[in-house]
Design an enzyme around this catalytic site. Structure first.
Site, PDB file in Angstrom:
ATOM      1  N   GLY A  14     -20.952 -13.360 -36.774  1.00  0.00           N
ATOM      2  CA  GLY A  14     -19.663 -14.110 -36.859  1.00  0.00           C
ATOM      3  C   GLY A  14     -19.923 -15.385 -37.468  1.00  0.00           C
ATOM      4  O   GLY A  14     -19.135 -16.402 -37.379  1.00  0.00           O
ATOM      5  N   SER A  15     -20.829 -15.587 -38.254  1.00  0.00           N
ATOM      6  CA  SER A  15     -21.325 -16.906 -38.933  1.00  0.00           C
ATOM      7  C   SER A  15     -20.229 -17.213 -39.882  1.00  0.00           C
ATOM      8  O   SER A  15     -19.670 -18.501 -40.210  1.00  0.00           O
ATOM      9  CB  SER A  15     -22.636 -16.881 -39.417  1.00  0.00           C
ATOM     10  OG  SER A  15     -22.863 -16.240 -40.600  1.00  0.00           O
ATOM     11  N   ASN A  16     -19.646 -16.458 -40.828  1.00  0.00           N
ATOM     12  CA  ASN A  16     -18.616 -16.306 -41.495  1.00  0.00           C
ATOM     13  C   ASN A  16     -17.431 -16.859 -41.007  1.00  0.00           C
ATOM     14  O   ASN A  16     -16.619 -17.799 -41.432  1.00  0.00           O
ATOM     15  CB  ASN A  16     -18.578 -15.268 -42.542  1.00  0.00           C
ATOM     16  CG  ASN A  16     -19.489 -15.381 -43.760  1.00  0.00           C
ATOM     17  OD1 ASN A  16     -19.245 -15.957 -44.727  1.00  0.00           O
ATOM     18  ND2 ASN A  16     -20.471 -14.528 -43.615  1.00  0.00           N
ATOM     19  N   LYS A  62     -10.364   7.818 -37.357  1.00  0.00           N
ATOM     20  CA  LYS A  62     -10.070   6.622 -37.847  1.00  0.00           C
ATOM     21  C   LYS A  62      -8.384   6.130 -37.934  1.00  0.00           C
ATOM     22  O   LYS A  62      -8.067   5.121 -37.759  1.00  0.00           O
ATOM     23  CB  LYS A  62     -10.616   6.689 -39.369  1.00  0.00           C
ATOM     24  CG  LYS A  62     -10.696   5.151 -40.239  1.00  0.00           C
ATOM     25  CD  LYS A  62     -11.092   5.048 -41.439  1.00  0.00           C
ATOM     26  CE  LYS A  62     -12.506   5.252 -41.676  1.00  0.00           C
ATOM     27  NZ  LYS A  62     -13.111   3.992 -41.383  1.00  0.00           N
ATOM     28  N   ARG A  88     -17.079  -1.289 -41.227  1.00  0.00           N
ATOM     29  CA  ARG A  88     -16.451   0.070 -41.206  1.00  0.00           C
ATOM     30  C   ARG A  88     -15.472   0.015 -42.580  1.00  0.00           C
ATOM     31  O   ARG A  88     -15.002  -1.065 -43.004  1.00  0.00           O
ATOM     32  CB  ARG A  88     -15.559   0.081 -40.037  1.00  0.00           C
ATOM     33  CG  ARG A  88     -16.250   0.407 -38.901  1.00  0.00           C
ATOM     34  CD  ARG A  88     -15.411   0.794 -37.636  1.00  0.00           C
ATOM     35  NE  ARG A  88     -16.362   0.835 -36.657  1.00  0.00           N
ATOM     36  CZ  ARG A  88     -17.060   1.917 -36.295  1.00  0.00           C
ATOM     37  NH1 ARG A  88     -16.727   3.114 -36.988  1.00  0.00           N
ATOM     38  NH2 ARG A  88     -18.029   1.924 -35.348  1.00  0.00           N
ATOM     39  N   ILE A  90     -12.395   0.763 -44.662  1.00  0.00           N
ATOM     40  CA  ILE A  90     -10.817   0.785 -44.247  1.00  0.00           C
ATOM     41  C   ILE A  90     -10.110   1.949 -44.901  1.00  0.00           C
ATOM     42  O   ILE A  90     -10.325   2.231 -46.105  1.00  0.00           O
ATOM     43  CB  ILE A  90     -10.383  -0.656 -44.946  1.00  0.00           C
ATOM     44  CG1 ILE A  90     -10.877  -1.823 -44.583  1.00  0.00           C
ATOM     45  CG2 ILE A  90      -8.911  -0.771 -44.814  1.00  0.00           C
ATOM     46  CD1 ILE A  90     -10.606  -2.440 -43.358  1.00  0.00           C
ATOM     47  N   ASN A 104     -12.886  -8.885 -48.854  1.00  0.00           N
ATOM     48  CA  ASN A 104     -14.303  -8.807 -48.379  1.00  0.00           C
ATOM     49  C   ASN A 104     -15.394  -9.692 -48.835  1.00  0.00           C
ATOM     50  O   ASN A 104     -15.170 -10.130 -50.083  1.00  0.00           O
ATOM     51  CB  ASN A 104     -14.831  -7.184 -48.421  1.00  0.00           C
ATOM     52  CG  ASN A 104     -16.147  -7.235 -47.695  1.00  0.00           C
ATOM     53  OD1 ASN A 104     -16.312  -7.446 -46.667  1.00  0.00           O
ATOM     54  ND2 ASN A 104     -17.091  -6.214 -48.137  1.00  0.00           N
ATOM     55  N   HIS A 106     -19.380  -9.854 -49.734  1.00  0.00           N
ATOM     56  CA  HIS A 106     -20.578  -8.870 -49.850  1.00  0.00           C
ATOM     57  C   HIS A 106     -21.713  -9.993 -50.166  1.00  0.00           C
ATOM     58  O   HIS A 106     -21.697 -10.433 -51.297  1.00  0.00           O
ATOM     59  CB  HIS A 106     -20.245  -7.845 -50.604  1.00  0.00           C
ATOM     60  CG  HIS A 106     -21.579  -7.080 -50.654  1.00  0.00           C
ATOM     61  ND1 HIS A 106     -21.921  -6.180 -49.451  1.00  0.00           N
ATOM     62  CD2 HIS A 106     -22.402  -6.776 -51.642  1.00  0.00           C
ATOM     63  CE1 HIS A 106     -23.023  -5.656 -49.728  1.00  0.00           C
ATOM     64  NE2 HIS A 106     -23.362  -5.764 -51.094  1.00  0.00           N
TER      65      HIS A 106
HETATM   66  C1  GRF Z   1     -22.522 -11.652 -44.273  1.00  0.00           C
HETATM   67  O1  GRF Z   1     -23.706 -11.629 -44.924  1.00  0.00           O
HETATM   68  C2  GRF Z   1     -21.455 -10.713 -45.103  1.00  0.00           C
HETATM   69  O2  GRF Z   1     -21.539 -10.868 -46.491  1.00  0.00           O
HETATM   70  C3  GRF Z   1     -21.404  -9.482 -44.845  1.00  0.00           C
HETATM   71  O3  GRF Z   1     -21.893  -9.339 -43.556  1.00  0.00           O
HETATM   72  C4  GRF Z   1     -22.616 -10.427 -43.051  1.00  0.00           C
HETATM   73  C5  GRF Z   1     -21.833 -11.021 -41.703  1.00  0.00           C
HETATM   74  O4  GRF Z   1     -22.524 -11.986 -41.382  1.00  0.00           O
HETATM   75  N1  GRF Z   1     -20.374  -8.350 -45.225  1.00  0.00           N
HETATM   76  P1  GRF Z   1     -21.831 -12.895 -40.209  1.00  0.00           P
HETATM   77  O5  GRF Z   1     -21.383 -11.947 -39.028  1.00  0.00           O
HETATM   78  O6  GRF Z   1     -20.714 -13.643 -40.623  1.00  0.00           O
HETATM   79  O7  GRF Z   1     -22.740 -13.872 -39.812  1.00  0.00           O
END
Ligand code: GRF
Length: 190
Positions: A14-16, A62, A88, A90, A104, A106
Protein backbone atom coordinates in the site's frame (compact mmCIF):
# COMPACT_ATOMS: atom_id res chain seq x y z
CA UNK A 1 -17.95 21.40 -8.74
CA UNK A 2 -17.89 18.42 -6.35
CA UNK A 3 -14.94 16.08 -6.59
CA UNK A 4 -15.79 12.66 -8.03
CA UNK A 5 -15.58 9.85 -5.50
CA UNK A 6 -12.67 7.50 -6.01
CA UNK A 7 -11.82 4.00 -4.87
CA UNK A 8 -8.35 2.50 -4.64
CA UNK A 9 -7.91 -1.26 -5.13
CA UNK A 10 -4.84 -2.81 -3.50
CA UNK A 11 -3.69 -6.26 -2.39
CA UNK A 12 -0.51 -5.67 -0.42
CA UNK A 13 1.85 -3.13 1.09
CA UNK A 14 0.00 0.00 0.00
CA UNK A 15 2.81 2.49 -0.51
CA UNK A 16 0.99 3.96 -3.54
CA UNK A 17 -2.25 4.11 -1.57
CA UNK A 18 -0.37 5.99 1.14
CA UNK A 19 1.08 8.44 -1.39
CA UNK A 20 -2.36 9.09 -2.90
CA UNK A 21 -4.09 9.76 0.40
CA UNK A 22 -1.16 11.90 1.56
CA UNK A 23 -1.98 14.32 -1.24
CA UNK A 24 -4.12 16.99 0.34
CA UNK A 25 -6.10 17.57 -2.84
CA UNK A 26 -7.28 13.96 -2.98
CA UNK A 27 -9.63 11.92 -0.83
CA UNK A 28 -10.32 8.23 -1.25
CA UNK A 29 -13.84 7.16 -0.35
CA UNK A 30 -13.24 3.40 -0.40
CA UNK A 31 -10.32 0.97 -0.31
CA UNK A 32 -11.08 -2.38 -1.93
CA UNK A 33 -8.81 -5.32 -1.13
CA UNK A 34 -8.87 -9.01 -1.97
CA UNK A 35 -6.50 -9.73 0.92
CA UNK A 36 -7.94 -9.28 4.42
CA UNK A 37 -4.46 -9.36 5.99
CA UNK A 38 -2.81 -6.84 3.65
CA UNK A 39 -0.88 -4.01 5.35
CA UNK A 40 -2.77 -1.54 3.14
CA UNK A 41 -5.91 -2.19 5.21
CA UNK A 42 -4.21 -0.94 8.37
CA UNK A 43 -3.22 2.25 6.56
CA UNK A 44 -6.85 2.79 5.53
CA UNK A 45 -8.11 2.17 9.06
CA UNK A 46 -5.58 4.59 10.50
CA UNK A 47 -6.92 7.27 8.16
CA UNK A 48 -10.58 6.32 8.74
CA UNK A 49 -11.06 5.35 5.12
CA UNK A 50 -13.84 2.76 4.61
CA UNK A 51 -12.67 -0.62 3.35
CA UNK A 52 -14.33 -3.42 1.47
CA UNK A 53 -12.30 -6.62 1.82
CA UNK A 54 -13.18 -9.99 0.44
CA UNK A 55 -11.64 -13.43 0.00
CA UNK A 56 -12.06 -14.61 -3.58
CA UNK A 57 -12.14 -18.25 -2.49
CA UNK A 58 -15.34 -17.60 -0.57
CA UNK A 59 -17.15 -16.77 -3.80
CA UNK A 60 -18.18 -19.13 -6.57
CA UNK A 61 -16.31 -17.18 -9.23
CA UNK A 62 -14.94 -13.80 -10.31
CA UNK A 63 -18.38 -12.65 -11.47
CA UNK A 64 -19.78 -13.22 -7.97
CA UNK A 65 -17.10 -11.35 -6.07
CA UNK A 66 -17.14 -8.55 -8.60
CA UNK A 67 -20.89 -8.22 -7.98
CA UNK A 68 -20.08 -7.77 -4.30
CA UNK A 69 -17.42 -5.16 -5.16
CA UNK A 70 -19.92 -3.36 -7.40
CA UNK A 71 -22.43 -3.19 -4.57
CA UNK A 72 -19.79 -1.57 -2.33
CA UNK A 73 -18.80 0.86 -5.10
CA UNK A 74 -22.44 1.87 -5.59
CA UNK A 75 -22.90 2.37 -1.86
CA UNK A 76 -20.07 4.91 -1.84
CA UNK A 77 -21.09 6.41 -5.21
CA UNK A 78 -17.66 5.69 -6.65
CA UNK A 79 -16.93 7.19 -10.08
CA UNK A 80 -13.28 6.26 -10.62
CA UNK A 81 -11.25 3.17 -9.69
CA UNK A 82 -7.47 3.34 -9.33
CA UNK A 83 -5.58 0.07 -9.04
CA UNK A 84 -2.47 0.29 -6.89
CA UNK A 85 -0.92 -3.15 -6.57
CA UNK A 86 -4.22 -5.01 -7.00
CA UNK A 87 -3.12 -8.49 -7.96
CA UNK A 88 -6.19 -9.59 -9.93
CA UNK A 89 -7.43 -9.18 -13.44
CA UNK A 90 -10.54 -7.02 -13.72
CA UNK A 91 -13.49 -8.93 -15.15
CA UNK A 92 -16.28 -7.87 -17.52
CA UNK A 93 -18.67 -6.94 -14.70
CA UNK A 94 -16.48 -4.11 -13.49
CA UNK A 95 -15.08 -3.20 -16.91
CA UNK A 96 -18.57 -2.70 -18.36
CA UNK A 97 -19.83 -0.70 -15.43
CA UNK A 98 -16.71 1.52 -15.23
CA UNK A 99 -15.70 1.85 -18.88
CA UNK A 100 -12.81 4.32 -19.19
CA UNK A 101 -12.83 4.86 -15.44
CA UNK A 102 -10.42 2.15 -14.26
CA UNK A 103 -6.72 3.01 -14.19
CA UNK A 104 -3.63 1.02 -13.19
CA UNK A 105 -0.01 1.76 -12.39
CA UNK A 106 2.66 -0.68 -13.55
CA UNK A 107 6.38 -0.55 -12.72
CA UNK A 108 7.84 -0.87 -16.23
CA UNK A 109 7.81 0.98 -19.52
CA UNK A 110 4.90 -0.91 -21.07
CA UNK A 111 4.69 -2.92 -23.23
CA UNK A 112 7.99 -4.20 -21.76
CA UNK A 113 7.70 -6.54 -18.77
CA UNK A 114 3.96 -6.92 -18.19
CA UNK A 115 2.78 -8.92 -15.17
CA UNK A 116 4.51 -9.81 -11.91
CA UNK A 117 8.09 -8.98 -10.90
CA UNK A 118 8.47 -6.35 -13.62
CA UNK A 119 11.25 -4.51 -11.76
CA UNK A 120 13.28 -7.68 -11.16
CA UNK A 121 12.91 -8.76 -14.76
CA UNK A 122 14.03 -5.35 -16.10
CA UNK A 123 16.99 -5.42 -13.69
CA UNK A 124 18.04 -8.93 -14.69
CA UNK A 125 17.68 -8.09 -18.37
CA UNK A 126 20.34 -5.40 -17.81
CA UNK A 127 18.15 -2.85 -19.58
CA UNK A 128 19.52 0.70 -19.52
CA UNK A 129 16.22 1.97 -18.29
CA UNK A 130 12.86 0.87 -17.09
CA UNK A 131 10.06 3.07 -15.78
CA UNK A 132 6.51 3.55 -14.67
CA UNK A 133 3.37 3.33 -16.79
CA UNK A 134 -0.10 4.56 -15.90
CA UNK A 135 -2.77 3.16 -18.18
CA UNK A 136 -6.47 2.52 -18.57
CA UNK A 137 -7.43 -1.02 -17.68
CA UNK A 138 -8.77 -3.43 -20.26
CA UNK A 139 -9.19 -7.20 -20.19
CA UNK A 140 -5.44 -7.81 -20.73
CA UNK A 141 -2.52 -7.96 -18.30
CA UNK A 142 -1.12 -4.41 -17.98
CA UNK A 143 -2.17 -3.68 -21.55
CA UNK A 144 -4.79 -0.89 -21.77
CA UNK A 145 -4.24 2.50 -23.47
CA UNK A 146 -1.33 4.39 -21.93
CA UNK A 147 -2.07 7.65 -20.13
CA UNK A 148 1.44 8.53 -19.05
CA UNK A 149 4.91 6.99 -18.82
CA UNK A 150 8.02 8.05 -16.98
CA UNK A 151 11.38 6.42 -17.68
CA UNK A 152 13.61 5.49 -14.75
CA UNK A 153 17.32 4.87 -15.44
CA UNK A 154 19.06 1.70 -14.30
CA UNK A 155 22.57 2.60 -13.17
CA UNK A 156 25.48 0.19 -13.37
CA UNK A 157 25.99 0.26 -9.63
CA UNK A 158 22.28 -0.34 -8.89
CA UNK A 159 21.20 -3.24 -6.73
CA UNK A 160 17.67 -4.51 -7.15
CA UNK A 161 16.79 -2.65 -3.95
CA UNK A 162 18.15 0.73 -5.09
CA UNK A 163 16.29 0.35 -8.36
CA UNK A 164 13.07 -0.59 -6.56
CA UNK A 165 13.40 2.46 -4.36
CA UNK A 166 13.90 4.74 -7.38
CA UNK A 167 10.86 3.29 -9.14
CA UNK A 168 8.65 3.54 -6.06
CA UNK A 169 9.65 7.16 -5.59
CA UNK A 170 8.66 7.85 -9.18
CA UNK A 171 5.35 6.05 -8.70
CA UNK A 172 4.53 7.98 -5.55
CA UNK A 173 5.11 11.30 -7.31
CA UNK A 174 3.42 10.41 -10.57
CA UNK A 175 0.25 8.58 -9.56
CA UNK A 176 -1.34 11.33 -7.40
CA UNK A 177 -0.58 13.90 -10.12
CA UNK A 178 -2.16 11.80 -12.85
CA UNK A 179 -5.19 11.00 -10.70
CA UNK A 180 -5.76 14.71 -10.10
CA UNK A 181 -5.57 15.44 -13.81
CA UNK A 182 -7.93 12.63 -14.66
CA UNK A 183 -10.58 13.55 -12.14
CA UNK A 184 -10.00 17.22 -12.78
CA UNK A 185 -9.17 18.32 -9.29
CA UNK A 186 -7.28 21.54 -8.73
CA UNK A 187 -4.03 21.03 -6.87
CA UNK A 188 -4.11 22.58 -3.41
CA UNK A 189 -0.49 21.97 -2.49
CA UNK A 190 2.42 21.12 -4.82
C1 GRF B 1 3.61 -1.02 -7.47
O1 GRF B 1 4.93 -1.17 -7.91
C2 GRF B 1 2.67 -0.92 -8.63
O2 GRF B 1 3.23 -0.35 -9.75
C3 GRF B 1 2.35 -2.37 -8.91
O3 GRF B 1 2.27 -2.97 -7.64
C4 GRF B 1 3.13 -2.26 -6.75
C5 GRF B 1 2.32 -1.95 -5.54
O4 GRF B 1 3.12 -1.44 -4.50
N1 GRF B 1 1.15 -2.51 -9.70
P1 GRF B 1 2.47 -0.79 -3.21
O5 GRF B 1 1.56 -1.86 -2.58
O6 GRF B 1 1.70 0.41 -3.64
O7 GRF B 1 3.61 -0.47 -2.31
Amino acid sequence: MAKPNISIFASGRGSNFKAIIADQSLTCQLLVSDNPTAPVIEIAKKHHIPTFTFEPKQYADKASYEQAILAALKKYEIEWIFLAGYMRMIGPNLLNEYTGKIVNIHPSLSPAFPGKDAITRAYKARSEQTGVTIHYVDEGMDTGPIICQQPVPIHEQDTLETLQTRIQKTEHQLYPKVIKELINVKTLVE
